[in-house]
Design a protein around this motif. Structure first.
Motif, short mmCIF file in Angstrom:
data_model
loop_
_atom_site.label_atom_id
_atom_site.label_comp_id
_atom_site.label_asym_id
_atom_site.label_seq_id
_atom_site.Cartn_x
_atom_site.Cartn_y
_atom_site.Cartn_z
N ALA A 27 -32.80 18.06 36.85
CA ALA A 27 -32.33 19.47 36.79
C ALA A 27 -32.59 20.28 35.38
CB ALA A 27 -31.05 19.54 37.00
N LEU A 28 -33.04 21.35 35.27
CA LEU A 28 -33.37 21.97 34.29
C LEU A 28 -32.14 22.77 33.66
CD1 LEU A 28 -35.30 22.34 31.91
CD2 LEU A 28 -36.46 24.54 33.05
N VAL A 29 -31.31 22.48 32.65
CA VAL A 29 -30.03 23.32 32.43
C VAL A 29 -30.18 24.19 31.00
CG1 VAL A 29 -27.67 22.79 31.61
CG2 VAL A 29 -28.66 21.13 33.36
N THR A 30 -29.77 25.35 31.50
CA THR A 30 -29.81 26.31 30.31
C THR A 30 -28.58 26.82 29.78
OG1 THR A 30 -31.75 27.70 31.59
CG2 THR A 30 -30.52 28.80 29.70
N PHE A 31 -28.40 26.55 28.38
CA PHE A 31 -27.23 26.82 27.75
C PHE A 31 -27.17 28.35 27.16
CE2 PHE A 31 -28.14 22.20 27.77
CZ PHE A 31 -27.09 21.65 28.37
N ALA A 67 -24.04 18.22 31.85
CA ALA A 67 -24.62 19.32 31.21
C ALA A 67 -24.33 20.65 31.83
CB ALA A 67 -26.16 19.02 31.39
N LYS A 68 -24.20 20.80 32.96
CA LYS A 68 -23.77 22.21 33.66
C LYS A 68 -22.33 22.67 33.11
CE LYS A 68 -27.13 21.62 37.03
NZ LYS A 68 -27.24 21.53 38.66
N GLU A 69 -21.56 21.44 33.06
CA GLU A 69 -20.16 21.88 32.69
C GLU A 69 -20.22 22.37 31.35
OE1 GLU A 69 -18.08 18.01 32.63
OE2 GLU A 69 -18.01 17.94 34.82
N ARG A 70 -20.98 22.21 30.48
CA ARG A 70 -21.12 22.77 29.22
C ARG A 70 -21.96 24.04 28.95
NH1 ARG A 70 -19.89 17.67 29.42
NH2 ARG A 70 -18.40 16.72 27.76
N SER A 71 -22.68 24.66 30.19
CA SER A 71 -23.82 25.48 30.12
C SER A 71 -23.07 26.73 29.31
CB SER A 71 -24.62 25.60 31.38
OG SER A 71 -23.10 26.24 32.36
N HIS A 72 -22.06 26.94 29.40
CA HIS A 72 -21.47 28.07 28.64
C HIS A 72 -21.08 28.14 27.24
CE1 HIS A 72 -17.76 25.37 28.92
NE2 HIS A 72 -17.50 26.09 28.00
N LEU A 73 -21.40 26.88 26.61
CA LEU A 73 -21.59 26.72 25.28
C LEU A 73 -22.78 26.93 24.56
CD1 LEU A 73 -19.71 23.33 25.08
CD2 LEU A 73 -18.62 25.56 24.50
N HIS A 74 -22.79 27.24 23.40
CA HIS A 74 -24.21 27.50 22.49
C HIS A 74 -25.00 26.28 22.62
CE1 HIS A 74 -26.91 27.51 19.26
NE2 HIS A 74 -27.11 28.68 19.50
N TRP A 75 -26.17 26.21 22.90
CA TRP A 75 -27.07 24.97 23.10
C TRP A 75 -26.88 23.68 22.14
CZ3 TRP A 75 -30.89 23.45 19.95
CH2 TRP A 75 -31.36 24.40 18.78
N LEU A 79 -25.42 20.16 23.24
CA LEU A 79 -26.21 18.89 23.19
C LEU A 79 -25.62 17.99 22.09
CD1 LEU A 79 -29.91 20.67 23.03
CD2 LEU A 79 -28.56 19.69 24.91
N SER A 80 -24.98 18.52 21.00
CA SER A 80 -24.18 17.56 20.11
C SER A 80 -22.99 16.83 20.79
CB SER A 80 -23.57 18.14 19.02
OG SER A 80 -22.71 18.98 19.46
N GLU A 81 -22.29 17.41 22.02
CA GLU A 81 -21.55 16.72 22.75
C GLU A 81 -22.02 15.69 23.77
OE1 GLU A 81 -18.90 19.38 24.74
OE2 GLU A 81 -18.36 20.24 22.96
#
Length: 85
Positions: A27-31, A67-75, A79-81
């Motif tokens: 899956a491609l996830v965008t942040f 990743a999708k759970e964090r998509s609302h965060l800056h990339w 990614l650090s998480e």
């Protein structure tokens, strides 16, 4: 765009059967992007730029929900998480 390679576990196309559907494995996830990054991306899109979009990463289906759970965060934050130990 870069070929699929899970950011978390490193699963890549080399690890899956040739007959498997790409979207059933990855899956491609965008942040989120900063305002400046959004402006740069929009300019690139207008110019017909081809490449891997900033703030977008590949994940295997096992790690995509994280990743999708964090998509609302800056990339960078997301990614650090998600960075593997």
């Amino acid at each position: 765009m870069r070929p699929p390679h899970c950011y978390v576990c490193g699963l890549s196309l080399r690890d899956v059967d040739e007959d498997q559907d790409l979207w059933s494995v990855f899956a491609l996830v965008t942040f989120e992007l900063s305002a400046e990054e959004k402006a740069v991306q929009e300019a690139r899109n207008r110019d017909g730029w081809v490449g891997h979009p900033t703030g977008t990463e590949w994940f295997c289906v096992q790690h995509a929900p994280l990743a999708k759970e964090r998509s609302h965060l800056h990339w960078r934050t997301a990614l650090s998480e998600l960075k593997p130990p």
